[in-house]
Design an enzyme around this catalytic site. Sequence first.
Site, PDB file in Angstrom:
ATOM      1  N   ASP A   1     -65.642 -94.357 -92.880  1.00 23.80           N
ATOM      2  CA  ASP A   1     -64.539 -93.752 -92.134  1.00 23.80           C
ATOM      3  C   ASP A   1     -64.989 -92.827 -91.003  1.00 23.80           C
ATOM      4  OD1 ASP A   1     -62.579 -95.041 -93.595  1.00 23.80           O
ATOM      5  OD2 ASP A   1     -62.608 -93.521 -95.169  1.00 23.80           O
TER       6      ASP A   1
ATOM      7  N   MET B   1     -59.940-100.961 -91.791  1.00 23.84           N
ATOM      8  CA  MET B   1     -59.865 -99.774 -92.638  1.00 23.84           C
ATOM      9  C   MET B   1     -59.759 -98.493 -91.802  1.00 23.84           C
ATOM     10  SD  MET B   1     -62.509-100.668 -95.722  1.00 23.84           S
ATOM     11  CE  MET B   1     -61.922-101.583 -97.145  1.00 23.84           C
TER      12      MET B   1
ATOM     13  N   LEU C   1     -64.978-107.045 -96.766  1.00 23.11           N
ATOM     14  CA  LEU C   1     -66.009-107.736 -95.978  1.00 23.11           C
ATOM     15  C   LEU C   1     -66.577-106.804 -94.913  1.00 23.11           C
ATOM     16  CD1 LEU C   1     -64.474-111.298 -95.327  1.00 23.11           C
ATOM     17  CD2 LEU C   1     -65.409-110.348 -97.446  1.00 23.11           C
TER      18      LEU C   1
END
Lengths: 428, 428
Positions: free
Chosen positions: A153, A199, A307
Amino acid sequence: MSQRPRNGLYAQSGGMTAVINASAAGVIETARSFAKAGKGGRPAIGKIFAGRNGILGVLTEDLIDTSRESASAISALKHTPGGAFGSCRYKLKGFDENRVQFERLIEVFRAHDIGYFFYNGGNDSADTCYKVSKISARLGYPVSCIHVPKTVDNDLALTDNSPGFGSVAKYVATSMREAAFDIASMAKTSTKIFVMEVMGRHAGWITAAVGLAADKGHDIPLLLLFPEVIFDEKRFLARVAALVRSHGYCCIGVSEGLRAPDGTFFSEVGIKDAFGHAQLGGAGELVAKLVRQKLGYKYHWALADYLQRSARHLASKTDLEQSYAVGRAAVEYALRGLNAVMPALRRTSQAPYRWTLTPAPLARIANREKKLPASFIGAGGFGITGKAREYLVPLVQGESPPPYRNGLPDYPVLKNVPVPKRLGVFTV
Amino acid sequence: MSQRPRNGLYAQSGGMTAVINASAAGVIETARSFAKAGKGGRPAIGKIFAGRNGILGVLTEDLIDTSRESASAISALKHTPGGAFGSCRYKLKGFDENRVQFERLIEVFRAHDIGYFFYNGGNDSADTCYKVSKISARLGYPVSCIHVPKTVDNDLALTDNSPGFGSVAKYVATSMREAAFDIASMAKTSTKIFVMEVMGRHAGWITAAVGLAADKGHDIPLLLLFPEVIFDEKRFLARVAALVRSHGYCCIGVSEGLRAPDGTFFSEVGIKDAFGHAQLGGAGELVAKLVRQKLGYKYHWALADYLQRSARHLASKTDLEQSYAVGRAAVEYALRGLNAVMPALRRTSQAPYRWTLTPAPLARIANREKKLPASFIGAGGFGITGKAREYLVPLVQGESPPPYRNGLPDYPVLKNVPVPKRLGVFTV
C-alpha cells in the site's frame, strides 16, 4: 567474561508482497555473517528464529529454527513470493487491555534468549513492534525491537516508499499496458472498455502506479479512479466517451476503495440496474457495468487481486534490493543497540535515482498513514501528474526474474523445523 | 517473360494472444526474404499489405502497407502483444447468403494484385479463409489462401496445439502458483480460499493449464472446475473442506464456462444467497461466494481476463517460436502453390520435445473444435492427469522477455501507413 550471543526473532505480519521474503533473507544472511564475525570479538547475534504465522507463532511458542536451513535455501527466499514462515492478521491491543499477551511475549523471548525482535510489516505491526519495545523495558527484559517495513500500500510514514510497493506498481502498470494493446486491436468491432481494479482501499498509491502504463512512447487512453477523489459519474462518463471518440477505446484503473458521493465505498453503494435495482460488487465491475449501461460500450474487466502482490516473476529489482536492504539494516541497527526504530528509505538523488537507509523512530510511524499527495493527482482527478511520475518511475526499475523449471518459476519451500518448546500451552 | 510478383495480404482475426504479432513478423520477414531472393529467379512475392482491423479492413479497402515499416519495427512485433494491425470479430456468412461481400473481397484483391491471403485466427477465421479460397476459384481470380493458426483456446483441429495457448498456459499456471504462496502464508488467520477464473468458455484447455501450478516440487492444494465437468456442488465443497483440513487453504481454478447441473452456464444460473435470492455473475466469483456461504471460509478471487492473453512479458518461448514459425510456413506454403491449408503443429518427440509443421487442409479444420480429451481430466474431475501434464509442459517452456524501458515493457506501435485506395466506398 564470555557471554553467549542472544538470539533474534523474526516474524512476518499482515498482507504479503512479492518480495517480503527478500527482507527475511536480509535479516538471516546478515545475522549469519555477524554470528561468524562475533567469534572475532565484534558484536554478535545467535540464531534467528521465526514466528510461524507471525506474532501468533510467537505467542504460542510455535517458533521455526532458521539455522536449520542451508545458505542456498535462505538465498532462494530472495526469489520466492508469499511469506516463507507464514503471516497473520492479528493486532495486539494496548498493554492495559491485554497485559497477559504482552507478558507471554516476554516469557517466550526469555525462554529462547531473544535479544532482538524483527517485525516485518506495515502500519499495524509498526505499532505492535513499538509496543513490544516499551513493554520489554517495563517488564525488565530488554529487547531491541526493529520494524522491517513492508506493504504494497506504500502508506508507511517517514519512509520515501515502502518495500513491496515497487513490485506491485510494476505489475499493475505492465498489466494495464499489455491489456491496452489487446483492447486497442479489438475496439473496432468488439470490446471498447477495459477496467482493472487494483488494491489500495484507503490510499491511491497503486492506482497512481497504473498511470505509468501510459507514457510518451505509449499513447494509451487511460483514466484512473482514485480513492481520494469522490466519484463523479457525469464527469467520468463524459471523459470515457471523449476517449472512445479520440482513440476508439478507453482503459480505466479503479481503486477497490473508490468512494461514492456520500463518502462511503462505491462497492457498498453500488449502481442501479435498468430496473432500478441496486447492484453491489467490486468497484471495478460496477464501473464497467455503469459504462455499459450509460454509454453502451462492450467492456472487459480484470480483478488482479492477489496476483498483483504475489507476482514475483515481475518484481522490480529496485524493490527487491530495498527489501533485502531493510532486512540487513534491521540487524545492523539491532547490533548497534538501536531500539524502536525502522530502517526508512530516503531518496538522496532523483536522477540518477539513489537511496539510502536511515533509522526512523517507531513512535512517529505507528498507526500513521502516508497519504497520496494531492499534487500527484492530475488530469482533472483522473490521472497522475509529472511529479507523481517522477516519484514512481525509479521504484519500478529493473527486473530480477526467478529461476524457471519446467517452464514455470521454481519457488522452493523451507523445511521450517520447529524450535523445541520450553513453555506450557498458551491459548490465543 | 518478366512478371511482377503478386502481393500478399495478411489480416488478424478474433481475440488476441500475447504472441500473434510474432506470426505477423513471420509472414512479413519471410515474404521480404523471398522478395529479395525473387530477383535471382526463385518464386517471389511482392509487398505484404495488412487489413486494418482484420477482414473489415479488407472489405472496406482499408489496407496497411507493411513495406513502409523498417526491419527493426517488424522484428519488434515479436515482443509486442495485441494485434499490430487491429482485429475484428466479424464472420463472413456463406457465399449464397452474402455474395456481395465475397465479390467485394475479390475486387479488393484484384485492385491490389493480391495473390496470397494469410488469415491469422481461430476456428471462425479458418472457415472464412476456406470460403475465400473457394470463392476466388469460382470467380476466376486465383488466390492462395493460407490460414495462420492462433487462439488462446487451443481448440483448433488437426494441430497438436494452437499458437497463443502456450503463453496463456504459462501465465495462468504461474499466477496460480504465485498466489498460492501468498494464500498459504495468510491462511492461518485470514484468507483460506483463492479462486481464479480463466478463459475457455467451451473447452477446458486453459483450466487444465492452471493445473501445472502444482507439481512434485510445489505441493499446492488445487482444484480445477472444467467446463467439461458438470458442477457438483456437494462433491466440490467436500473436496474444498478436505484440502483446507489437510493444507490449511485451497486454490481453485475455474473456467468461465463452468456448467450448472442443467447444462447451462453456471454464471447464468447463479447461486442463491442467504435469503434465497439468485446471485448472478462470473463463475469464479460465484464459486468463491458459494464456498464462503457453505463453508464459512474467507476468500479472495481474481479475474485474469485480458491480462492472461496479453501478458507478453511472460510469454512462453516455445509458443513464441511456434507463432513465428506458422507465419513463416504460411508464406512458404503459398509460394509452393498450396491453397486452403494451415500450417499445423506436429509433436515429433516428447522427450526432448520436438515439433514440426505440416500443411493441413482447411476443409477439415473450419468450424471444428478440438475438445479437451477426457483422459486429461483426473482427480475425480477436479484435476489433470499425468497425460495432460505430459502434453502441457513442453508448451510453456522457455522465456523470452521483451525489452524494458523505464521499468516497463517497451511495446512499439507501427506507423501503419495506409495503401492508397483504388476502389469506391463499400459499406459493411
